[in-house]
Design a protein around this motif. Sequence first.
Motif, PDB file in Angstrom:
ATOM      1  N   SER A   1       0.255   4.116  -3.238  1.00  0.00           N
ATOM      2  CA  SER A   1      -1.192   3.784  -2.804  1.00  0.00           C
ATOM      3  C   SER A   1      -1.997   4.915  -3.816  1.00  0.00           C
ATOM      4  O   SER A   1      -1.854   6.050  -3.436  1.00  0.00           O
TER       5      SER A   1
ATOM      6  N   ASN B   1      -4.216   9.855  -1.636  1.00  0.00           N
ATOM      7  CA  ASN B   1      -3.544   8.463  -1.400  1.00  0.00           C
ATOM      8  C   ASN B   1      -4.480   7.645  -0.521  1.00  0.00           C
ATOM      9  O   ASN B   1      -3.774   6.462  -0.014  1.00  0.00           O
TER      10      ASN B   1
ATOM     11  N   ILE C   1      -7.500   5.416   1.697  1.00  0.00           N
ATOM     12  CA  ILE C   1      -7.982   4.117   1.370  1.00  0.00           C
ATOM     13  C   ILE C   1      -9.391   4.236   0.437  1.00  0.00           C
ATOM     14  O   ILE C   1      -9.487   3.621  -0.363  1.00  0.00           O
TER      15      ILE C   1
ATOM     16  N   ARG D   1      -6.763  -4.340   0.783  1.00  0.00           N
ATOM     17  CA  ARG D   1      -5.689  -3.962   1.354  1.00  0.00           C
ATOM     18  C   ARG D   1      -5.274  -5.027   2.380  1.00  0.00           C
ATOM     19  O   ARG D   1      -4.103  -5.137   2.533  1.00  0.00           O
TER      20      ARG D   1
ATOM     21  N   TRP E   1      -4.207   0.057   5.585  1.00  0.00           N
ATOM     22  CA  TRP E   1      -4.135   0.988   4.456  1.00  0.00           C
ATOM     23  C   TRP E   1      -2.734   0.903   3.897  1.00  0.00           C
ATOM     24  O   TRP E   1      -2.829   0.759   2.667  1.00  0.00           O
ATOM     25  N   LEU E   2      -1.587   0.961   4.460  1.00  0.00           N
ATOM     26  CA  LEU E   2      -0.564   0.575   4.068  1.00  0.00           C
ATOM     27  C   LEU E   2       0.251  -0.544   4.726  1.00  0.00           C
ATOM     28  O   LEU E   2       0.069  -0.643   5.970  1.00  0.00           O
TER      29      LEU E   2
ATOM     30  N   SER F   1       0.660  -0.652  -1.741  1.00  0.00           N
ATOM     31  CA  SER F   1      -0.452  -1.139  -0.930  1.00  0.00           C
ATOM     32  C   SER F   1      -1.870  -0.762  -1.151  1.00  0.00           C
ATOM     33  O   SER F   1      -2.777  -1.026  -0.791  1.00  0.00           O
ATOM     34  N   GLY F   2      -1.763  -0.187  -2.668  1.00  0.00           N
ATOM     35  CA  GLY F   2      -3.066  -0.146  -2.940  1.00  0.00           C
ATOM     36  C   GLY F   2      -4.109  -1.081  -3.395  1.00  0.00           C
ATOM     37  O   GLY F   2      -3.672  -2.152  -3.525  1.00  0.00           O
ATOM     38  N   SER F   3      -5.317  -0.796  -3.560  1.00  0.00           N
ATOM     39  CA  SER F   3      -6.283  -1.908  -3.802  1.00  0.00           C
ATOM     40  C   SER F   3      -6.639  -2.177  -5.090  1.00  0.00           C
ATOM     41  O   SER F   3      -7.128  -2.960  -5.459  1.00  0.00           O
TER      42      SER F   3
END
Length: 376
Positions: A8, A189, A191, A258, A289-290, A355-357
């Motif tokens: 993230s 890390n 959101i 996400r 978020w994750l 899970s990063g945007s």
Amino acid sequence: MNDKIWLSSPHMGTKEQFYVNEAFDTNWIAPLGPHVNGFEQDLATYTHAKHVAALSSGTAALHLALIMLGIEPGDEVICQSMTFSASANPIAYLGAIPVFVDSEEDTWNMCPVLLKQAIEERVKLGKKPKAIIPVHLYGMPAKMDQINAVAQNYGIPVIEDAAEALGSTLHGKPMGTFGLMGILSFNGNKIITTSGGGALVSDNEAYITKSRFLATQARDNAPHYQHSEIGYNYRMSNVCAAIGRGQMEVLDERVAKRRANFEFYQTALKQFEGISFLKEPEGYFSNRWLTTILVDPKLTNGVTREKIAEVLAADNIESRPLWKPMHLQPVFAASPFYGNGLSEKLFKNGLCLPSGSNLSDKDLTRIVEKMIEVLT
Ligand SMILES: *Cc1c(COP(=O)(O)O)cnc(C)c1O
């Protein structure tokens, strides 16, 4: 070696640099200034909280919240066990004792039934808890209706740890606004990020005014430096707040992306019975978020969480086990715990996926291809 895929990582929009330049151009390079005020306003508008204080971290926000509730050495504070250590550390800063409560299956957050049992037993022992800290893990809202009902029944204030849940809602109401106070985090890390930072939110103006006072060294209103209380240096920098203002403009996009990551993983891995995902109960909206999975080796021909993490790491892809519960942490070994086995099971079998945007379709495909390879 393939490019690194992070769990993230920060994801700037188009305006952050502009606001930062504005801070430089006006020389507001200090833990106060127009962007701090603006960011607080943006957060209040977004969360519908009446009042917000921008601070140096989520941990600082929680520390101040506990100070304002008058937590003293030897007091007990109930905290969700399944969480990051920052939910519990501020209790220890005050010499108070965290009492850990296990999770329930639907949200992986504080179990209201165990919460009630814990309170009843602590009260019998003559140690009525002074506060309750539920957490919205990985963005999934905790069962705040039930938790608040129990808390109100015993007259115990709730501080919501919404560090991972900016953009999540329960019955349409933003997380962070269910307790007496709520805390948010903008660490690197999370959101959205301000590089490092946090906020305290409340509908009670007195708490927010007091938190700003305590966060700026508790200076009395006098022509000289005078102090009647111990202060802290916990205010957010105007430069960080500038980043935050830009990030607020893309927050809804970040949440959407996400959530799309989550949907992608769920669809791509749906043929594997041994891989399960946490569903949103009716009325619950998670910022995801994750994305987390549970791996059941009985249904994956023995492929474990560790094995999946290892195969991903070999391809330069970061993944992480779920939080190790606080009642299993050496530093909190002496703390009371009310358990049902769930957090231990989550810790044993759970894995957080990248899970990063800012993940591309190509990144996501690369990740699931690796997973499919090891699971087939
Ligand atoms: C990140 C986080 C915090 C702490 O926030 P910081 O801004 O890093 O101090 C607290 N609680 C939880 C659950 C977190 O994930």
